[in-house]
Scaffold this motif. Sequence first.
Motif, short mmCIF file in Angstrom:
data_model
loop_
_atom_site.label_atom_id
_atom_site.label_comp_id
_atom_site.label_asym_id
_atom_site.label_seq_id
_atom_site.Cartn_x
_atom_site.Cartn_y
_atom_site.Cartn_z
N PHE A 29 0.83 -1.20 0.00
CA PHE A 29 0.00 0.00 0.00
C PHE A 29 0.87 1.25 0.00
CE2 PHE A 29 -2.29 3.43 2.12
CZ PHE A 29 -3.44 3.48 1.34
N GLY A 30 0.48 2.21 -0.84
CA GLY A 30 1.21 3.47 -0.93
C GLY A 30 2.51 3.38 -1.68
N SER A 31 2.80 2.24 -2.25
CA SER A 31 4.03 2.05 -3.03
C SER A 31 3.64 1.82 -4.49
CB SER A 31 4.83 0.88 -2.46
OG SER A 31 6.09 0.78 -3.07
N ASP A 32 4.49 1.18 -5.24
CA ASP A 32 4.16 0.77 -6.61
C ASP A 32 5.12 -0.33 -7.03
OD1 ASP A 32 6.57 2.03 -7.65
OD2 ASP A 32 5.51 3.92 -7.63
N GLY A 33 4.88 -0.88 -8.21
CA GLY A 33 5.69 -2.00 -8.66
C GLY A 33 7.16 -1.67 -8.80
N ALA A 34 7.45 -0.47 -9.29
CA ALA A 34 8.85 -0.09 -9.47
C ALA A 34 9.56 0.02 -8.13
CB ALA A 34 8.94 1.23 -10.23
N ALA A 156 -2.40 8.88 11.20
CA ALA A 156 -1.17 8.37 10.57
C ALA A 156 -1.45 7.88 9.15
CB ALA A 156 -0.59 7.25 11.42
N VAL A 157 -2.56 7.16 8.98
CA VAL A 157 -2.93 6.69 7.65
C VAL A 157 -3.24 7.89 6.74
CG1 VAL A 157 -4.63 5.38 6.31
CG2 VAL A 157 -3.74 4.46 8.47
N ALA A 158 -3.94 8.88 7.28
CA ALA A 158 -4.28 10.08 6.50
C ALA A 158 -3.02 10.80 6.05
CB ALA A 158 -5.16 11.01 7.33
N ALA A 159 -2.01 10.89 6.92
CA ALA A 159 -0.76 11.54 6.54
C ALA A 159 -0.07 10.78 5.42
CB ALA A 159 0.15 11.65 7.76
N MET A 160 -0.09 9.45 5.50
CA MET A 160 0.50 8.63 4.45
C MET A 160 -0.22 8.85 3.12
SD MET A 160 0.66 4.46 4.11
CE MET A 160 0.99 4.28 5.85
N VAL A 161 -1.55 8.88 3.19
CA VAL A 161 -2.36 9.02 1.98
C VAL A 161 -2.17 10.40 1.35
CG1 VAL A 161 -4.75 9.25 1.21
CG2 VAL A 161 -4.07 7.26 2.56
#
Length: 246
Positions: A29-34, A156-161
């Motif tokens: 979550f919050g990342s990507d394949g690369a 914390a989740v909101a800050a990440m998003v």
Amino acid sequence: MRDRGGLAARTLTPARPVDAPPVLLVHGFGSDGAADWIDTGTAAALTGAGRTVVVPDLPGHGASPAPRTAADATAPALAAALLAVMDDAGAAAFDIAGYSLGARIAWEIAATAPGRVDRSVLGGLSPAEPFTAVDVAALHRHVADRTPCADPFTAAVAAMVTAHGDRAPGLARCVEGLRATPFAGGPWNAKVLPVFVVGENDDLTRGIGDLAEGLGGAGLVTVPGAHHEVPGGARFREALLDALAR
């Protein structure tokens, strides 16, 4: 990169292919394949071992479009989108490795299409669904107008998003969809028991040994690092290659 089954995905092919199914790599979550698989050298290590590798971006992540609704981002919906990617790649059967959210969706794929999944690596999997503790309404309010979240975990989740800028609304819908379909474990019906790989300083994976034992002796490998450090580590990469080797 090309659009496969509605998701952006890369297919990396080896110079000297071996007789083994392709490997689907699913990021967190919050990342990507690369970030999780290509930049860390894992995808290159797999192609160097003769494996074809498919590296998609989940909805709302990387180059893939955001989910239109939370229903498009439930665990079953994400699994279906990834199966469509493998359909488009012509892969009737495949190995799979996922990290964090990617491991959660890998489990869902194995439950949905057990006959298609051969070997699997589940990295950084939490045995409990962390998003069930999120106040989704407060999260959406924060994304819309930066209203503070009273609950510390939701904050914390909101800050990440919100750190993802205009990607934030789609990521919030992902949280809502995953919260509605929390991870609950259950039997493992794919061809081979998975190998769990966890960081020695990863609190999110606490209790994973009980889950592995409950499957009848699934492998459990502990590597150095905290949750967000593990995918870039050499020991994680080595454990993954070993688990998927033919």
